[in-house]
Enzyme design. Structure first.
Site, mmCIF file in Angstrom:
data_model
loop_
_atom_site.group_PDB
_atom_site.id
_atom_site.type_symbol
_atom_site.label_atom_id
_atom_site.label_comp_id
_atom_site.label_asym_id
_atom_site.label_seq_id
_atom_site.Cartn_x
_atom_site.Cartn_y
_atom_site.Cartn_z
ATOM 1 N N SER A 190 0.812 -1.219 0.000
ATOM 2 C CA SER A 190 0.000 0.000 0.000
ATOM 3 C C SER A 190 0.854 1.283 0.000
ATOM 4 O O SER A 190 0.384 2.345 -0.363
ATOM 5 C CB SER A 190 -0.949 -0.015 1.203
ATOM 6 O OG SER A 190 -0.210 -0.237 2.359
ATOM 7 N N LYS A 201 0.483 -18.571 5.949
ATOM 8 C CA LYS A 201 -0.253 -19.033 7.130
ATOM 9 C C LYS A 201 -0.624 -17.844 8.021
ATOM 10 O O LYS A 201 0.067 -16.841 7.928
ATOM 11 C CB LYS A 201 0.569 -20.092 7.852
ATOM 12 C CG LYS A 201 1.405 -19.582 9.042
ATOM 13 C CD LYS A 201 2.021 -20.712 9.782
ATOM 14 C CE LYS A 201 1.770 -20.655 11.249
ATOM 15 N NZ LYS A 201 2.481 -19.591 11.983
ATOM 16 N N HIS A 208 5.691 -23.316 6.148
ATOM 17 C CA HIS A 208 7.110 -23.284 5.756
ATOM 18 C C HIS A 208 7.899 -24.473 6.306
ATOM 19 O O HIS A 208 8.976 -24.779 5.808
ATOM 20 C CB HIS A 208 7.763 -21.926 6.089
ATOM 21 C CG HIS A 208 8.186 -21.755 7.510
ATOM 22 N ND1 HIS A 208 7.325 -21.396 8.514
ATOM 23 C CD2 HIS A 208 9.398 -21.881 8.102
ATOM 24 C CE1 HIS A 208 7.993 -21.314 9.654
ATOM 25 N NE2 HIS A 208 9.261 -21.602 9.436
ATOM 26 N N GLU A 225 11.701 -22.177 21.666
ATOM 27 C CA GLU A 225 12.328 -20.935 21.197
ATOM 28 C C GLU A 225 12.804 -20.173 22.427
ATOM 29 O O GLU A 225 12.052 -20.037 23.394
ATOM 30 C CB GLU A 225 11.334 -20.118 20.382
ATOM 31 C CG GLU A 225 11.005 -20.830 19.073
ATOM 32 C CD GLU A 225 10.011 -20.080 18.209
ATOM 33 O OE1 GLU A 225 10.348 -19.736 17.083
ATOM 34 O OE2 GLU A 225 8.886 -19.841 18.694
ATOM 35 N N ASP A 251 -0.378 -21.154 16.415
ATOM 36 C CA ASP A 251 0.823 -20.631 15.762
ATOM 37 C C ASP A 251 1.707 -21.752 15.205
ATOM 38 O O ASP A 251 2.189 -21.663 14.077
ATOM 39 C CB ASP A 251 1.617 -19.783 16.772
ATOM 40 C CG ASP A 251 2.730 -18.969 16.117
ATOM 41 O OD1 ASP A 251 2.509 -18.486 14.987
ATOM 42 O OD2 ASP A 251 3.800 -18.813 16.718
ATOM 43 N N HIS A 301 2.844 -26.520 11.738
ATOM 44 C CA HIS A 301 4.204 -27.055 11.640
ATOM 45 C C HIS A 301 4.357 -28.427 12.307
ATOM 46 O O HIS A 301 4.870 -29.368 11.703
ATOM 47 C CB HIS A 301 5.209 -26.110 12.301
ATOM 48 C CG HIS A 301 5.145 -24.696 11.797
ATOM 49 N ND1 HIS A 301 4.713 -24.368 10.538
ATOM 50 C CD2 HIS A 301 5.472 -23.512 12.394
ATOM 51 C CE1 HIS A 301 4.786 -23.053 10.381
ATOM 52 N NE2 HIS A 301 5.229 -22.511 11.489
ATOM 53 N N LYS A 320 7.495 -20.436 23.809
ATOM 54 C CA LYS A 320 8.376 -19.270 23.726
ATOM 55 C C LYS A 320 9.091 -19.130 25.066
ATOM 56 O O LYS A 320 8.569 -19.556 26.100
ATOM 57 C CB LYS A 320 7.551 -17.996 23.491
ATOM 58 C CG LYS A 320 6.704 -18.014 22.221
ATOM 59 C CD LYS A 320 7.501 -17.659 20.996
ATOM 60 C CE LYS A 320 6.609 -17.576 19.762
ATOM 61 N NZ LYS A 320 7.360 -17.687 18.509
HETATM 62 C C1 BG6 Z 1 6.169 -19.205 12.560
HETATM 63 C C2 BG6 Z 1 5.553 -18.747 13.851
HETATM 64 O O1 BG6 Z 1 5.225 -19.813 11.731
HETATM 65 O O2 BG6 Z 1 7.214 -20.137 12.832
HETATM 66 C C3 BG6 Z 1 6.591 -18.149 14.774
HETATM 67 O O3 BG6 Z 1 4.534 -17.783 13.575
HETATM 68 C C4 BG6 Z 1 7.743 -19.103 14.975
HETATM 69 O O4 BG6 Z 1 6.025 -17.800 16.038
HETATM 70 C C5 BG6 Z 1 8.264 -19.579 13.613
HETATM 71 O O5 BG6 Z 1 8.764 -18.408 15.666
HETATM 72 C C6 BG6 Z 1 9.334 -20.642 13.775
HETATM 73 O O6 BG6 Z 1 9.895 -20.940 12.540
HETATM 74 P P1 BG6 Z 1 11.380 -21.492 12.452
HETATM 75 O O7 BG6 Z 1 11.573 -21.750 10.993
HETATM 76 O O8 BG6 Z 1 12.280 -20.436 13.007
HETATM 77 O O9 BG6 Z 1 11.423 -22.735 13.288
#
Ligand code: BG6
Length: 469
Positions: A45, A140, A170, A208, A227, A232, A314
Site C-alpha cells: 500500500s 499461514k 514453511h 524458542e 501458531d 508445523h 516461547k
Molecule cells: C512461525 C511462527 O510460523 O514459525 C513463529 O509464527 C515461529 O512464532 C516460527 O517463531 C518458527 O519458525 P522457524 O523456521 O524459526 O522454526
C-alpha cells in the site's frame, strides 16, 4: 487441468516483516542459483518507487546474507517492479494487470494479514486475473479454527479450483524436515522397526529461547496451538509416521491425520511466561498460551494408539526443534556375567532446527568393566553435507511456480489438522505461569514421566549437550 509453469511472480505485502526476513533474501538466493527466471512484480500500500524497493531489498539481503554479489543483485533488481495502492481499490488491479503484460500463468503470493485473503482474491477474480494457470499462494495462518478454515476454503472455491490454491506451511519447505522421509524410506534398516511393536512413543519439542517481543498483538490473538501446533508440528508428525508415498505425500499424510482422534484438553498443559502480559499489544488479562504440552495418539494398523507428545513454547531454555522416536526398553538380558534390566530407552532423534542432523542412542561395553554404557551415534548434516540447502521459501515459491503441490497442505489436510486441535482451542482454562528460560509448568514434565521424560534437546547453536533419560 494441470497448471502451466508460472511466467510471473506477484508478491502482495512486500513491505512487511516476512518479506524483509524471508522472501526478499530468498529471491536473491534463487537469483544466485539461477532459478529465478520470471519478472517479479511486488505490491503493497505504500507509495514506493522502484528505487525505494531496490534499496529496501539490498538492505534485507545484506542483513540476511552478510555480503552481496553485485552481479547477482543487479540481475535481481532488474527483475523487480513495484505497484502501490490500496488492496481493496479496483484501480490497484488495473495497474497490476498492466504490469503483468502478457502473462498467462501468474503466481500471486499473499503475505498479507489473513483478513485480506478473500478480499484480495475477490479483487483479482473480479479483474479477470485468476483464470487458467493463475494460482494464489496463501501465507499461514489458513483460518483460525475448523469452522473458519472450512468457510475460507468454501469462499476461495467459488473463485478458484483446488489446484490453483497453495497453502504455505514453511516447515514443509525445510530440508531437515523433508529429510525425515529420506531417512525412513531410503534406508533399509529403520522401516522394519518403525511401528508400535518397537516404538514406545514419539516426542516433539519446538522450543524458542525468545519471547513474543514485537509481535504482541499478532501473537495474543493466536497462541502456541494455532501458531505452531496445528500446522508445523502436525505436519512434522505426519512425515515421521506416514506410510511410504507412492506418487505424492498428501494421501499418506492425510491418512495419519485421519487416524489421530480429536485432542483431549485433559492431556494438555498450557503455560504463559511471566512478563508476557506486559508485552505491547497483549491484552492486560490475556489467557493466551505461550507454551503448550499435549498428548495425541495415532490409531491405525502400524501405530495401534501410539502416544505422541508435543511441547512447544516461547522463552524456553534453548532454541531447538526435535523429534524423538523413543523405542521400548529391551527385555532383560544376560550380559557381562549377570542378568540386566535396561535402564534406558533407545532414542532416534531428528534435529530439525539450525543445527540439523540425526542422533541414535546405542549401548556399548564400558571399557575395562563388564558393564553397559549409552553412547550416541550421530550425523551433523552441515558437517557431512555442507551448507547448501535452499531455505524454505526458495523451495516453496519455486514449487508453487512449477504448479507442484507436494509441499503444500490441501483442503482436507487443513480441515483434519484443525479438527484435531479444535477441542484444545475451545478450552478456556487459564494457562499456568512459568519463568522465562525454563521448560514451562512442572505439569508438562509429569505428563511424560511414565515414558522416560522429555529428552533435553540439543540447542541449535554450539556446545550442545545430549542427555538421555
Ligand atoms: C512461525 C511462527 O510460523 O514459525 C513463529 O509464527 C515461529 O512464532 C516460527 O517463531 C518458527 O519458525 P522457524 O523456521 O524459526 O522454526
Amino acid at each position: 487441468m494441470a497448471l502451466q509453469e508460472s511466467d510471473r511472480l506477484v508478491i502482495f505485502g512486500i513491505t512487511g516483516d516476512l518479506a524483509k526476513k524471508m522472501t526478499l533474501p530468498s529471491l536473491y538466493r534463487l537469483e544466485r542459483r539461477g532459478l529465478l527466471k520470471v519478472p517479479v512484480v511486488t505490491v503493497a500500500s505504500q507509495p514506493w518507487t522502484h528505487e525505494h524497493l531496490v534499496a529496501h531489498t539490498r538492505e534485507c539481503v545484506e542483513k540476511a546474507e552478510g555480503t552481496i554479489d553485485e552481479k547477482v543483485f543487479a540481475r535481481l533488481a532488474k527483475r523487480l517492479s513495484y505497484v502501490g495502492g490500496n488492496f481493496l481499490d479496483p484501480d490497484l488491479y488495473v495497474n497490476l494487470k498492466k504490469a503483468l503484460g502478457k502473462a498467462t500463468a501468474p503466481t500471486y503470493y499473499l503475505e498479507i494479514p489473513p483478513s485480506l485473503f478473500v478480499k484480495v482474491a475477490e479483487q483479482l477474480h473480479a479483474a479477470d486475473m485468476t483464470s487458467g494457470s493463475a494460482r494464489i499462494v496463501f501465507e499461514k495462518p489458513f483460518g483460525t479454527s475448523l469452522s473458519t478454515a472450512v468457510e475460507l476454503n468454501e469462499k476461495l472455491h467459488t473463485m478458484l479450483r483446488e489446484e490453483q490454491i497453495f497453502r504455505i506451511d514453511h516447515y514443509l519447505g525445510k530440508e531437515p524436515v523433508l529429510d525425515v522421509v529420506y531417512f525412513r524410506f531410503a534406508n533399509q534398516i529403520f522401516e522394519p522397526i518403525w511401528n508400535a511393536h518397537y516404538v514406545d512413543c514419539i516426542m516433539v519439542t519446538m522450543a524458542e529461547d525468545f519471547g513474543v517481543e514485537d509481535r504482541g498483538s499478532f501473537y495474543d490473538a493466536v497462541g502456541t496451538i494455532r501458531d505452531v501446533v496445528q500446522n508445523h508440528l502436525l505436519q512434522v508428525i505426519s512425515l515421521v509416521t506416514m506410510e511410504a508415498p507412492v506418487k505424492d505425500m498428501t494421501g499418506p499424510r492425510l491418512s495419519i491425520f485421519r487416524a489421530i482422534p480429536d485432542a483431549d484438553p485433559k492431556f494438555m498443559v498450557k503455560g504463559q511466561y511471566e512478563g508476557y502480559l506486559k508485552v505491547p499489544g497483549v491484552k492486560p488479562k490475556s489467557k493466551t498460551e505461550t507454551f503448550v504440552a499435549l498428548k495425541l495418539s495415532i490409531h491405525n494398523w502400524r501405530w495401534g494408539g501410539l502416544p505422541v507428545f508435543i511441547r512447544a513454547g516461547k522463552d524456553m531454555p534453548v532454541k531447538a526443534t526435535e523429534v524423538v522416536v523413543r523405542f521400548k526398553k529391551l527385555n532383560p538380558i544376560y550380559i557381562g556375567g549377570r542378568m540386566r534390566t535396561s535402564r534406558w530407552y533407545d532414542d532416534i532423534v531428528f534435529r530439525l532446527g539450525a543445527d540439523p542432523g540425526v542422533t541414535m542412542g546405542i549401548r556399548v561395553k564400558t571399557p575395562g568393566h563388564n558393564d553397559v554404557e549409552p553412547v550416541e551415534l550421530g550425523v551433523d548434516f552441515l558437517k557431512a553435507l555442507g551448507d547448501t540447502a535452499p531455505e524454505p521459501y526458495e523451495l516453496l515459491l519455486t514449487s508453487a511456480m512449477a504448479g507442484d503441490h507436494t509441499l503444500f497442505p490441501d483442503q482436507s489436510v487443513e480441515e483434519e489438522t484443525w479438527r484435531i486441535v479444535q477441542p484444545l482451542l475451545d478450552d478456556n482454562s487459564t494457562p499456568k505461569k512459568y519463568k522465562p528460560g525454563t521448560w514451562g509448568p512442572q505439569e508438562a514434565n509429569d505428563m511424560v514421566k511414565s515414558h522416560g521424560g522429555w529428552r533435553e534437546p540439543t540447542c541449535d547453536s554450539d556446545d550442545a549437550e545430549h542427555k538421555t533419560p
